[in-house]
Design a protein around this motif. Structure first.
Motif, mmCIF file in Angstrom:
data_model
loop_
_atom_site.group_PDB
_atom_site.id
_atom_site.type_symbol
_atom_site.label_atom_id
_atom_site.label_comp_id
_atom_site.label_asym_id
_atom_site.label_seq_id
_atom_site.Cartn_x
_atom_site.Cartn_y
_atom_site.Cartn_z
ATOM 1 N N CYS B 166 6.797 3.996 -11.408
ATOM 2 C CA CYS B 166 8.217 4.171 -11.095
ATOM 3 C C CYS B 166 8.695 2.936 -10.324
ATOM 4 O O CYS B 166 7.926 1.999 -10.075
ATOM 5 C CB CYS B 166 8.444 5.457 -10.304
ATOM 6 S SG CYS B 166 7.986 5.389 -8.553
ATOM 7 N N ARG B 168 9.451 2.653 -7.231
ATOM 8 C CA ARG B 168 8.754 2.480 -5.947
ATOM 9 C C ARG B 168 7.345 1.923 -6.123
ATOM 10 O O ARG B 168 6.835 1.250 -5.231
ATOM 11 C CB ARG B 168 8.650 3.827 -5.220
ATOM 12 C CG ARG B 168 9.930 4.303 -4.586
ATOM 13 C CD ARG B 168 9.637 5.582 -3.809
ATOM 14 N NE ARG B 168 10.831 6.271 -3.394
ATOM 15 C CZ ARG B 168 11.441 6.112 -2.211
ATOM 16 N NH1 ARG B 168 10.944 5.260 -1.329
ATOM 17 N NH2 ARG B 168 12.522 6.780 -1.917
ATOM 18 N N CYS B 169 6.685 2.246 -7.249
ATOM 19 C CA CYS B 169 5.354 1.690 -7.492
ATOM 20 C C CYS B 169 5.428 0.168 -7.552
ATOM 21 O O CYS B 169 4.529 -0.526 -7.080
ATOM 22 C CB CYS B 169 4.794 2.188 -8.826
ATOM 23 S SG CYS B 169 4.395 3.933 -8.902
ATOM 24 N N CYS B 266 1.835 6.105 -4.207
ATOM 25 C CA CYS B 266 3.299 5.990 -4.315
ATOM 26 C C CYS B 266 3.971 7.189 -3.648
ATOM 27 O O CYS B 266 3.591 8.337 -3.869
ATOM 28 C CB CYS B 266 3.723 5.905 -5.778
ATOM 29 S SG CYS B 266 5.514 5.914 -5.975
ATOM 30 N N CYS B 269 5.775 9.175 -6.972
ATOM 31 C CA CYS B 269 5.040 9.717 -8.117
ATOM 32 C C CYS B 269 3.540 9.835 -7.848
ATOM 33 O O CYS B 269 2.794 10.285 -8.706
ATOM 34 C CB CYS B 269 5.309 8.879 -9.371
ATOM 35 S SG CYS B 269 4.590 7.240 -9.339
HETATM 36 ZN ZN ZN Z 1 5.759 5.582 -8.194
#
Ligand code: ZN
Lengths: 110, 388
Positions: B166, B168-169, B266, B269
Protein backbone atom coordinates in the motif's frame (compact mmCIF):
# COMPACT_ATOMS: atom_id res chain seq x y z
CA UNK A 1 41.74 9.81 -4.92
CA UNK A 2 41.92 7.61 -7.97
CA UNK A 3 39.33 7.41 -10.68
CA UNK A 4 39.53 3.67 -11.15
CA UNK A 5 38.65 0.83 -8.80
CA UNK A 6 42.11 0.15 -7.46
CA UNK A 7 41.04 -1.37 -4.18
CA UNK A 8 41.58 1.80 -2.18
CA UNK A 9 38.66 3.79 -3.51
CA UNK A 10 35.20 3.00 -4.77
CA UNK A 11 33.80 5.06 -7.63
CA UNK A 12 30.04 5.41 -7.72
CA UNK A 13 27.45 7.77 -9.16
CA UNK A 14 25.00 9.61 -6.93
CA UNK A 15 21.79 11.11 -8.36
CA UNK A 16 19.32 13.54 -6.84
CA UNK A 17 15.76 14.00 -8.04
CA UNK A 18 12.38 15.43 -7.13
CA UNK A 19 13.90 18.79 -6.06
CA UNK A 20 16.75 17.44 -3.90
CA UNK A 21 19.21 18.44 -6.62
CA UNK A 22 18.69 22.03 -5.41
CA UNK A 23 20.66 21.14 -2.26
CA UNK A 24 23.58 19.88 -4.36
CA UNK A 25 24.36 22.81 -6.63
CA UNK A 26 21.39 22.11 -8.92
CA UNK A 27 23.31 19.17 -10.35
CA UNK A 28 21.43 15.90 -10.76
CA UNK A 29 24.32 13.48 -11.21
CA UNK A 30 27.58 13.42 -9.29
CA UNK A 31 30.57 11.10 -9.68
CA UNK A 32 31.89 10.29 -6.22
CA UNK A 33 35.08 8.51 -5.13
CA UNK A 34 34.90 7.05 -1.65
CA UNK A 35 37.55 5.28 0.40
CA UNK A 36 36.88 1.54 0.25
CA UNK A 37 36.96 1.28 4.04
CA UNK A 38 36.01 3.74 6.75
CA UNK A 39 38.29 5.00 9.54
CA UNK A 40 37.66 1.85 11.60
CA UNK A 41 38.53 -0.41 8.68
CA UNK A 42 34.99 -1.53 7.89
CA UNK A 43 33.78 -1.55 4.26
CA UNK A 44 32.19 1.74 3.25
CA UNK A 45 28.43 1.60 3.64
CA UNK A 46 25.41 3.86 3.10
CA UNK A 47 25.78 5.55 6.49
CA UNK A 48 29.28 6.62 5.45
CA UNK A 49 28.02 7.85 2.08
CA UNK A 50 25.23 9.94 3.62
CA UNK A 51 27.67 11.61 6.00
CA UNK A 52 30.13 12.14 3.14
CA UNK A 53 27.44 13.80 1.00
CA UNK A 54 26.53 16.18 3.82
CA UNK A 55 30.11 17.24 4.49
CA UNK A 56 31.60 17.19 0.97
CA UNK A 57 28.91 17.51 -1.68
CA UNK A 58 26.07 19.58 -0.21
CA UNK A 59 26.26 23.21 -1.29
CA UNK A 60 23.20 24.30 0.66
CA UNK A 61 23.64 24.68 4.43
CA UNK A 62 20.08 23.50 5.12
CA UNK A 63 21.25 19.99 5.98
CA UNK A 64 17.93 19.21 7.70
CA UNK A 65 16.24 19.12 4.29
CA UNK A 66 18.31 15.96 3.68
CA UNK A 67 19.20 14.45 7.05
CA UNK A 68 17.29 14.58 10.35
CA UNK A 69 18.67 13.00 13.52
CA UNK A 70 21.53 11.42 11.52
CA UNK A 71 19.11 9.56 9.23
CA UNK A 72 17.71 10.40 5.82
CA UNK A 73 14.68 12.58 6.55
CA UNK A 74 11.16 11.21 6.07
CA UNK A 75 9.85 11.80 2.55
CA UNK A 76 13.07 10.83 0.76
CA UNK A 77 13.35 7.49 -1.03
CA UNK A 78 16.77 5.93 -1.41
CA UNK A 79 17.35 3.65 -4.38
CA UNK A 80 20.37 1.40 -4.76
CA UNK A 81 20.81 0.52 -8.44
CA UNK A 82 17.16 1.45 -9.05
CA UNK A 83 15.77 -0.72 -6.22
CA UNK A 84 14.33 0.53 -2.93
CA UNK A 85 17.17 0.39 -0.41
CA UNK A 86 15.04 -1.62 2.01
CA UNK A 87 15.59 -4.52 -0.41
CA UNK A 88 19.36 -4.06 0.04
CA UNK A 89 19.77 -3.53 3.79
CA UNK A 90 19.30 0.25 3.96
CA UNK A 91 22.11 2.00 5.86
CA UNK A 92 24.17 -1.18 6.29
CA UNK A 93 24.47 -1.79 2.53
CA UNK A 94 28.16 -1.97 1.60
CA UNK A 95 28.90 0.06 -1.50
CA UNK A 96 30.25 -1.67 -4.59
CA UNK A 97 32.20 -0.11 -7.48
CA UNK A 98 29.93 1.48 -10.12
CA UNK A 99 26.88 1.48 -7.87
CA UNK A 100 24.27 4.08 -8.64
CA UNK A 101 22.57 5.64 -5.62
CA UNK A 102 19.49 7.77 -6.17
CA UNK A 103 17.90 10.06 -3.60
CA UNK A 104 14.43 11.21 -4.59
CA UNK A 105 11.99 13.25 -2.56
CA UNK A 106 8.44 11.98 -2.68
CA UNK A 107 5.95 14.38 -4.23
CA UNK A 108 2.43 15.12 -3.07
CA UNK A 109 1.20 17.82 -5.44
CA UNK A 110 -1.16 17.46 -8.33
CA UNK B 1 -9.31 1.15 -28.91
CA UNK B 2 -8.73 -2.32 -30.35
CA UNK B 3 -5.09 -3.27 -29.93
CA UNK B 4 -3.35 -6.62 -29.36
CA UNK B 5 -4.52 -7.94 -26.00
CA UNK B 6 -7.54 -5.61 -25.89
CA UNK B 7 -10.54 -7.22 -27.58
CA UNK B 8 -14.24 -7.62 -26.93
CA UNK B 9 -13.86 -9.03 -23.41
CA UNK B 10 -11.54 -6.28 -22.35
CA UNK B 11 -13.97 -3.66 -23.64
CA UNK B 12 -16.88 -5.37 -21.90
CA UNK B 13 -14.97 -5.31 -18.63
CA UNK B 14 -14.41 -1.57 -19.05
CA UNK B 15 -18.11 -0.90 -19.70
CA UNK B 16 -19.00 -2.86 -16.58
CA UNK B 17 -16.46 -1.18 -14.34
CA UNK B 18 -16.36 1.98 -12.29
CA UNK B 19 -13.56 4.42 -11.42
CA UNK B 20 -13.44 7.11 -8.73
CA UNK B 21 -11.14 10.02 -9.51
CA UNK B 22 -10.29 11.97 -6.35
CA UNK B 23 -9.06 15.41 -7.33
CA UNK B 24 -10.19 17.29 -10.46
CA UNK B 25 -6.99 19.29 -10.95
CA UNK B 26 -3.78 18.88 -12.91
CA UNK B 27 -3.77 15.07 -12.62
CA UNK B 28 -7.52 14.47 -12.51
CA UNK B 29 -8.38 16.45 -15.67
CA UNK B 30 -6.16 14.58 -18.13
CA UNK B 31 -6.80 11.25 -16.38
CA UNK B 32 -10.58 11.73 -16.59
CA UNK B 33 -10.47 12.53 -20.30
CA UNK B 34 -8.89 9.19 -21.16
CA UNK B 35 -11.00 7.27 -18.63
CA UNK B 36 -14.13 8.71 -20.24
CA UNK B 37 -12.77 8.07 -23.74
CA UNK B 38 -12.11 4.41 -22.89
CA UNK B 39 -15.80 3.82 -22.25
CA UNK B 40 -15.59 2.96 -18.56
CA UNK B 41 -19.20 2.59 -17.40
CA UNK B 42 -19.31 4.69 -14.24
CA UNK B 43 -16.99 7.60 -13.47
CA UNK B 44 -17.07 9.38 -10.11
CA UNK B 45 -15.30 12.72 -9.63
CA UNK B 46 -14.59 14.17 -6.18
CA UNK B 47 -13.19 17.65 -5.46
CA UNK B 48 -14.30 20.51 -3.23
CA UNK B 49 -12.62 23.37 -5.11
CA UNK B 50 -13.88 25.79 -7.74
CA UNK B 51 -12.16 26.63 -11.04
CA UNK B 52 -9.63 29.48 -10.77
CA UNK B 53 -7.81 31.27 -13.61
CA UNK B 54 -4.40 30.16 -12.31
CA UNK B 55 -5.48 26.51 -12.71
CA UNK B 56 -6.14 26.64 -16.44
CA UNK B 57 -2.60 26.12 -17.75
CA UNK B 58 -2.59 22.57 -16.42
CA UNK B 59 -6.17 21.66 -15.57
CA UNK B 60 -7.04 21.20 -19.20
CA UNK B 61 -10.67 20.12 -18.85
CA UNK B 62 -11.73 23.40 -17.26
CA UNK B 63 -12.36 26.59 -19.24
CA UNK B 64 -12.23 30.35 -18.89
CA UNK B 65 -16.02 30.42 -19.18
CA UNK B 66 -16.36 28.14 -16.13
CA UNK B 67 -14.22 30.09 -13.65
CA UNK B 68 -15.97 29.99 -10.27
CA UNK B 69 -17.86 26.75 -11.05
CA UNK B 70 -17.17 23.70 -8.85
CA UNK B 71 -14.34 21.78 -10.52
CA UNK B 72 -16.40 18.59 -10.39
CA UNK B 73 -19.22 20.17 -12.44
CA UNK B 74 -16.79 21.82 -14.84
CA UNK B 75 -14.95 18.54 -15.47
CA UNK B 76 -18.14 16.53 -15.96
CA UNK B 77 -19.43 19.16 -18.40
CA UNK B 78 -16.27 18.66 -20.43
CA UNK B 79 -16.43 14.85 -20.20
CA UNK B 80 -20.04 14.73 -21.42
CA UNK B 81 -18.93 16.48 -24.63
CA UNK B 82 -16.24 13.83 -25.06
CA UNK B 83 -18.47 10.88 -24.25
CA UNK B 84 -22.09 11.17 -23.09
CA UNK B 85 -22.48 7.43 -22.47
CA UNK B 86 -20.81 6.82 -19.06
CA UNK B 87 -22.72 7.46 -15.84
CA UNK B 88 -21.05 10.46 -14.19
CA UNK B 89 -21.26 10.87 -10.41
CA UNK B 90 -20.44 14.27 -8.89
CA UNK B 91 -19.00 14.64 -5.37
CA UNK B 92 -18.40 18.40 -5.03
CA UNK B 93 -16.62 18.20 -1.67
CA UNK B 94 -13.29 16.99 -0.29
CA UNK B 95 -12.63 13.45 0.91
CA UNK B 96 -12.87 13.13 4.71
CA UNK B 97 -12.43 10.28 7.20
CA UNK B 98 -16.22 10.37 7.54
CA UNK B 99 -17.40 10.35 3.91
CA UNK B 100 -14.70 8.18 2.33
CA UNK B 101 -15.71 4.58 3.00
CA UNK B 102 -19.28 4.91 1.77
CA UNK B 103 -18.31 6.55 -1.53
CA UNK B 104 -15.12 4.62 -2.28
CA UNK B 105 -16.78 1.25 -1.61
CA UNK B 106 -19.00 1.76 -4.69
CA UNK B 107 -16.04 1.79 -7.12
CA UNK B 108 -13.74 -0.85 -8.62
CA UNK B 109 -10.62 1.30 -8.69
CA UNK B 110 -9.43 4.59 -7.21
CA UNK B 111 -7.24 7.27 -8.82
CA UNK B 112 -5.39 9.47 -6.33
CA UNK B 113 -5.14 12.84 -8.09
CA UNK B 114 -4.97 14.92 -4.90
CA UNK B 115 -2.42 17.46 -3.77
CA UNK B 116 -1.51 16.87 -0.10
CA UNK B 117 0.03 14.13 2.03
CA UNK B 118 -2.81 13.80 4.57
CA UNK B 119 -5.37 12.98 1.87
CA UNK B 120 -2.96 10.59 0.18
CA UNK B 121 -2.53 8.52 3.37
CA UNK B 122 -6.29 8.61 4.00
CA UNK B 123 -7.07 7.35 0.48
CA UNK B 124 -4.54 4.55 0.79
CA UNK B 125 -5.91 3.41 4.16
CA UNK B 126 -9.43 3.24 2.74
CA UNK B 127 -8.12 1.30 -0.27
CA UNK B 128 -6.50 -1.26 2.06
CA UNK B 129 -9.66 -1.73 4.12
CA UNK B 130 -12.04 -1.74 1.14
CA UNK B 131 -9.60 -3.82 -0.97
CA UNK B 132 -9.44 -1.44 -3.92
CA UNK B 133 -6.53 -1.06 -6.33
CA UNK B 134 -5.02 2.44 -6.16
CA UNK B 135 -3.31 4.29 -9.00
CA UNK B 136 -1.36 7.08 -7.37
CA UNK B 137 0.44 9.96 -9.07
CA UNK B 138 1.95 13.24 -7.93
CA UNK B 139 3.77 16.16 -9.47
CA UNK B 140 5.47 19.37 -8.35
CA UNK B 141 7.53 21.89 -10.31
CA UNK B 142 9.39 19.80 -12.91
CA UNK B 143 9.02 16.27 -11.49
CA UNK B 144 6.35 13.59 -11.59
CA UNK B 145 5.83 10.19 -9.93
CA UNK B 146 3.47 7.28 -10.62
CA UNK B 147 2.85 3.95 -8.87
CA UNK B 148 0.16 1.26 -8.82
CA UNK B 149 -0.59 0.06 -5.28
CA UNK B 150 -2.71 -2.59 -3.67
CA UNK B 151 -3.17 -4.42 -6.95
CA UNK B 152 -4.44 -7.06 -6.87
CA UNK B 153 -5.98 -6.24 -3.51
CA UNK B 154 -5.63 -8.66 -0.63
CA UNK B 155 -6.98 -8.54 2.91
CA UNK B 156 -5.08 -6.75 5.69
CA UNK B 157 -2.43 -8.84 7.40
CA UNK B 158 -2.17 -11.59 4.74
CA UNK B 159 1.41 -12.82 4.31
CA UNK B 160 1.02 -16.44 3.17
CA UNK B 161 1.69 -15.27 -0.40
CA UNK B 162 3.44 -12.22 -1.89
CA UNK B 163 1.04 -9.28 -1.69
CA UNK B 164 1.13 -5.87 -3.27
CA UNK B 165 2.14 -2.95 -1.01
CA UNK B 166 0.00 0.00 0.00
CA UNK B 167 1.03 3.66 -0.01
CA UNK B 168 2.30 3.42 3.56
CA UNK B 169 4.46 0.38 2.71
CA UNK B 170 6.29 2.45 0.11
CA UNK B 171 6.18 5.87 1.78
CA UNK B 172 6.29 5.15 5.50
CA UNK B 173 6.31 8.70 6.80
CA UNK B 174 5.34 12.03 5.27
CA UNK B 175 8.00 14.71 4.94
CA UNK B 176 8.08 17.41 7.60
CA UNK B 177 5.71 20.16 6.39
CA UNK B 178 8.62 22.57 5.98
CA UNK B 179 10.14 20.29 3.34
CA UNK B 180 6.98 19.71 1.31
CA UNK B 181 5.92 21.88 -1.59
CA UNK B 182 2.43 22.39 -2.96
CA UNK B 183 1.80 23.25 -6.60
CA UNK B 184 0.35 26.64 -5.77
CA UNK B 185 3.43 27.94 -4.00
CA UNK B 186 6.12 25.95 -5.80
CA UNK B 187 4.73 26.17 -9.33
CA UNK B 188 4.25 23.31 -11.74
CA UNK B 189 4.78 22.61 -15.43
CA UNK B 190 1.50 21.72 -17.17
CA UNK B 191 2.92 19.00 -19.44
CA UNK B 192 4.67 17.26 -16.53
CA UNK B 193 1.58 16.86 -14.37
CA UNK B 194 -0.46 16.14 -17.52
CA UNK B 195 1.84 13.28 -18.49
CA UNK B 196 1.42 11.71 -15.05
CA UNK B 197 -2.39 12.05 -15.18
CA UNK B 198 -2.55 10.43 -18.62
CA UNK B 199 -0.33 7.61 -17.36
CA UNK B 200 -2.72 7.07 -14.44
CA UNK B 201 -5.59 6.56 -16.89
CA UNK B 202 -3.44 4.12 -18.84
CA UNK B 203 -2.73 2.06 -15.73
CA UNK B 204 -6.39 2.11 -14.67
CA UNK B 205 -7.60 0.92 -18.09
CA UNK B 206 -5.04 -1.88 -18.07
CA UNK B 207 -6.06 -3.10 -14.61
CA UNK B 208 -9.80 -3.00 -15.34
CA UNK B 209 -9.57 -4.54 -18.83
CA UNK B 210 -7.57 -7.48 -17.51
CA UNK B 211 -9.73 -7.89 -14.43
CA UNK B 212 -6.89 -7.41 -11.94
CA UNK B 213 -9.25 -5.58 -9.60
CA UNK B 214 -11.28 -8.78 -9.25
CA UNK B 215 -10.51 -11.66 -6.88
CA UNK B 216 -8.61 -14.40 -8.77
CA UNK B 217 -11.61 -16.77 -9.01
CA UNK B 218 -13.62 -14.19 -10.98
CA UNK B 219 -10.80 -13.41 -13.36
CA UNK B 220 -10.42 -15.42 -16.57
CA UNK B 221 -6.94 -16.86 -16.52
CA UNK B 222 -4.48 -15.78 -19.17
CA UNK B 223 -1.59 -17.80 -17.77
CA UNK B 224 1.26 -16.27 -15.77
CA UNK B 225 1.09 -15.74 -12.05
CA UNK B 226 0.75 -12.54 -10.07
CA UNK B 227 4.29 -12.81 -8.86
CA UNK B 228 5.77 -12.80 -12.36
CA UNK B 229 8.44 -10.15 -12.32
CA UNK B 230 7.26 -8.94 -15.72
CA UNK B 231 3.87 -8.13 -14.32
CA UNK B 232 5.36 -6.16 -11.45
CA UNK B 233 2.33 -6.52 -9.25
CA UNK B 234 3.58 -7.51 -5.84
CA UNK B 235 6.76 -5.45 -6.21
CA UNK B 236 5.49 -2.48 -8.18
CA UNK B 237 7.53 0.01 -10.14
CA UNK B 238 7.71 3.66 -9.16
CA UNK B 239 8.01 5.68 -12.35
CA UNK B 240 9.69 9.06 -11.98
CA UNK B 241 9.73 11.75 -14.63
CA UNK B 242 12.31 14.53 -14.41
CA UNK B 243 11.80 17.41 -16.78
CA UNK B 244 14.93 19.44 -17.40
CA UNK B 245 14.39 22.90 -18.86
CA UNK B 246 18.03 23.11 -19.92
CA UNK B 247 18.35 19.87 -21.87
CA UNK B 248 16.55 17.63 -24.33
CA UNK B 249 14.87 14.41 -23.28
CA UNK B 250 17.66 12.15 -22.02
CA UNK B 251 18.50 8.75 -20.59
CA UNK B 252 17.37 9.70 -17.07
CA UNK B 253 14.21 11.60 -17.99
CA UNK B 254 12.19 8.53 -17.03
CA UNK B 255 13.36 6.09 -14.39
CA UNK B 256 11.67 2.89 -13.32
CA UNK B 257 12.41 2.05 -9.69
CA UNK B 258 11.69 -1.29 -8.07
CA UNK B 259 9.79 -1.01 -4.81
CA UNK B 260 9.37 -3.63 -2.09
CA UNK B 261 6.24 -5.69 -1.49
CA UNK B 262 3.79 -5.55 1.40
CA UNK B 263 5.61 -4.81 4.68
CA UNK B 264 4.95 -6.95 7.74
CA UNK B 265 5.19 -3.93 10.01
CA UNK B 266 3.00 -1.66 7.86
CA UNK B 267 0.61 0.39 9.98
CA UNK B 268 -2.26 -0.17 7.52
CA UNK B 269 -1.86 -3.55 5.80
CA UNK B 270 0.71 -5.31 7.99
CA UNK B 271 0.43 -8.05 10.60
CA UNK B 272 -1.75 -7.13 13.55
CA UNK B 273 -2.77 -3.79 12.04
CA UNK B 274 -5.36 -2.01 14.17
CA UNK B 275 -6.61 0.15 11.32
CA UNK B 276 -10.40 -0.14 10.83
CA UNK B 277 -13.12 1.75 8.97
CA UNK B 278 -14.86 2.52 12.27
CA UNK B 279 -11.60 3.84 13.68
CA UNK B 280 -10.97 6.13 10.73
CA UNK B 281 -14.52 7.48 10.95
CA UNK B 282 -13.99 8.20 14.64
CA UNK B 283 -10.76 10.08 14.01
CA UNK B 284 -8.15 7.36 14.52
CA UNK B 285 -5.50 7.79 13.17
CA UNK B 286 -5.28 11.57 13.09
CA UNK B 287 -4.17 12.31 9.52
CA UNK B 288 -3.67 16.03 9.99
CA UNK B 289 -1.40 15.47 12.97
CA UNK B 290 0.50 12.63 11.22
CA UNK B 291 1.27 14.98 8.35
CA UNK B 292 2.01 17.95 10.58
CA UNK B 293 -0.88 20.10 9.46
CA UNK B 294 -1.57 20.98 13.09
CA UNK B 295 1.64 22.90 13.55
CA UNK B 296 1.15 25.92 15.79
CA UNK B 297 0.30 28.96 13.66
CA UNK B 298 3.34 31.15 13.06
CA UNK B 299 3.47 34.09 15.42
CA UNK B 300 3.10 37.40 13.64
CA UNK B 301 6.52 39.02 13.64
CA UNK B 302 5.28 42.44 12.57
CA UNK B 303 2.77 44.70 14.33
CA UNK B 304 0.10 46.41 12.23
CA UNK B 305 2.05 49.70 12.58
CA UNK B 306 5.05 48.01 11.01
CA UNK B 307 3.05 47.03 7.93
CA UNK B 308 2.36 49.20 4.90
CA UNK B 309 0.28 48.51 1.80
CA UNK B 310 1.84 48.86 -1.62
CA UNK B 311 -0.42 51.84 -2.40
CA UNK B 312 0.46 53.66 0.83
CA UNK B 313 4.16 52.97 0.27
CA UNK B 314 3.92 54.33 -3.26
CA UNK B 315 2.18 57.49 -2.12
CA UNK B 316 4.58 58.11 0.78
CA UNK B 317 7.57 57.60 -1.49
CA UNK B 318 6.25 59.96 -4.17
CA UNK B 319 5.64 62.66 -1.55
CA UNK B 320 9.17 62.17 -0.25
CA UNK B 321 7.94 61.18 3.21
CA UNK B 322 10.19 58.16 3.56
CA UNK B 323 13.71 58.25 5.03
CA UNK B 324 16.56 56.75 3.01
CA UNK B 325 15.83 53.03 3.01
CA UNK B 326 16.36 49.70 1.27
CA UNK B 327 13.43 48.07 -0.53
CA UNK B 328 13.86 44.31 -0.52
CA UNK B 329 11.81 42.10 -2.87
CA UNK B 330 11.93 38.55 -1.46
CA UNK B 331 10.07 36.73 -4.22
CA UNK B 332 11.89 34.10 -6.28
CA UNK B 333 14.09 35.34 -9.12
CA UNK B 334 11.64 34.07 -11.75
CA UNK B 335 8.78 36.08 -10.23
CA UNK B 336 10.92 39.20 -9.93
CA UNK B 337 11.83 38.83 -13.62
CA UNK B 338 8.26 39.83 -14.51
CA UNK B 339 8.70 43.17 -12.77
CA UNK B 340 8.91 44.82 -9.35
CA UNK B 341 8.85 48.22 -7.70
CA UNK B 342 11.49 50.64 -9.03
CA UNK B 343 14.68 50.45 -7.01
CA UNK B 344 13.85 47.15 -5.28
CA UNK B 345 16.69 44.70 -4.61
CA UNK B 346 15.74 41.07 -5.21
CA UNK B 347 16.95 38.66 -2.50
CA UNK B 348 14.73 35.55 -2.73
CA UNK B 349 13.43 34.25 0.59
CA UNK B 350 15.09 30.88 -0.04
CA UNK B 351 18.42 32.69 -0.39
CA UNK B 352 17.81 34.47 2.95
CA UNK B 353 17.12 31.11 4.61
CA UNK B 354 20.29 29.67 3.12
CA UNK B 355 22.33 32.64 4.32
CA UNK B 356 20.83 32.34 7.79
CA UNK B 357 21.64 28.63 7.93
CA UNK B 358 25.18 29.34 6.78
CA UNK B 359 25.72 31.97 9.51
CA UNK B 360 24.32 29.55 12.07
CA UNK B 361 26.71 26.85 10.87
CA UNK B 362 29.87 28.84 10.14
CA UNK B 363 29.37 31.89 12.36
CA UNK B 364 29.16 35.50 11.22
CA UNK B 365 27.30 38.77 11.75
CA UNK B 366 23.52 38.83 11.53
CA UNK B 367 23.50 41.48 8.80
CA UNK B 368 25.42 39.11 6.52
CA UNK B 369 22.08 37.46 5.90
CA UNK B 370 21.70 40.24 3.30
CA UNK B 371 24.08 40.75 0.38
CA UNK B 372 26.08 44.03 0.63
CA UNK B 373 23.94 45.85 -1.96
CA UNK B 374 20.86 45.25 0.20
CA UNK B 375 22.28 46.55 3.50
CA UNK B 376 22.07 50.30 2.92
CA UNK B 377 24.42 52.48 4.95
CA UNK B 378 24.69 50.47 8.12
CA UNK B 379 22.52 48.93 10.75
CA UNK B 380 20.00 51.74 11.13
CA UNK B 381 18.86 51.86 7.52
CA UNK B 382 15.16 50.92 7.48
CA UNK B 383 14.24 47.99 5.26
CA UNK B 384 10.91 47.67 3.47
CA UNK B 385 10.11 44.13 2.37
CA UNK B 386 7.91 43.32 -0.59
CA UNK B 387 6.66 39.76 -1.06
CA UNK B 388 3.34 40.05 -2.89
ZN1 ZN C 1 0.98 -1.26 3.73
Amino acid sequence: MGTTDNGNTIDITVDFSGGLEMLFGNQRRHSVSLPAVDSSGKPTNMTFLIDYLCTHLMKDPRVDLFVLDKHIRPGILVLINDADWELEGEETYELQPRDNILFVSTLHGG
Amino acid sequence: MVVPGMGKYGQLRLINSSVLIIGAGGLGCPAAQYIAGAGIGTIGIMDGDVVEPSNLHRQVAHATSRIGMPKVDSLITHLRFLNPLPTYMAYPFHLTPQNGADIMSRYDLILDCTDNPATRYLISDFCVLLQKPLVSAASVQKSGQLIVLNCPPSPQGVFDRPCAPCYRCCFRKPPPPSADLSCGEAGIMGPVVGMMGVAQAGEAIKILASGLHLPPERRSSDGGSETDTERNLTQPTLLIYSYDLASAVGPYTFRALKMGGRRRNCFACGEGSTLTLEGIRAGEPDYAQFCGALMPPPTAALTPEERITAAAYDEARRKGELPPHVLLDIREREHFSFGGIDGAVNVPFGKLLMNAAKIKRDGGEAEEVLPPEARGNGRDTPIFVSWG
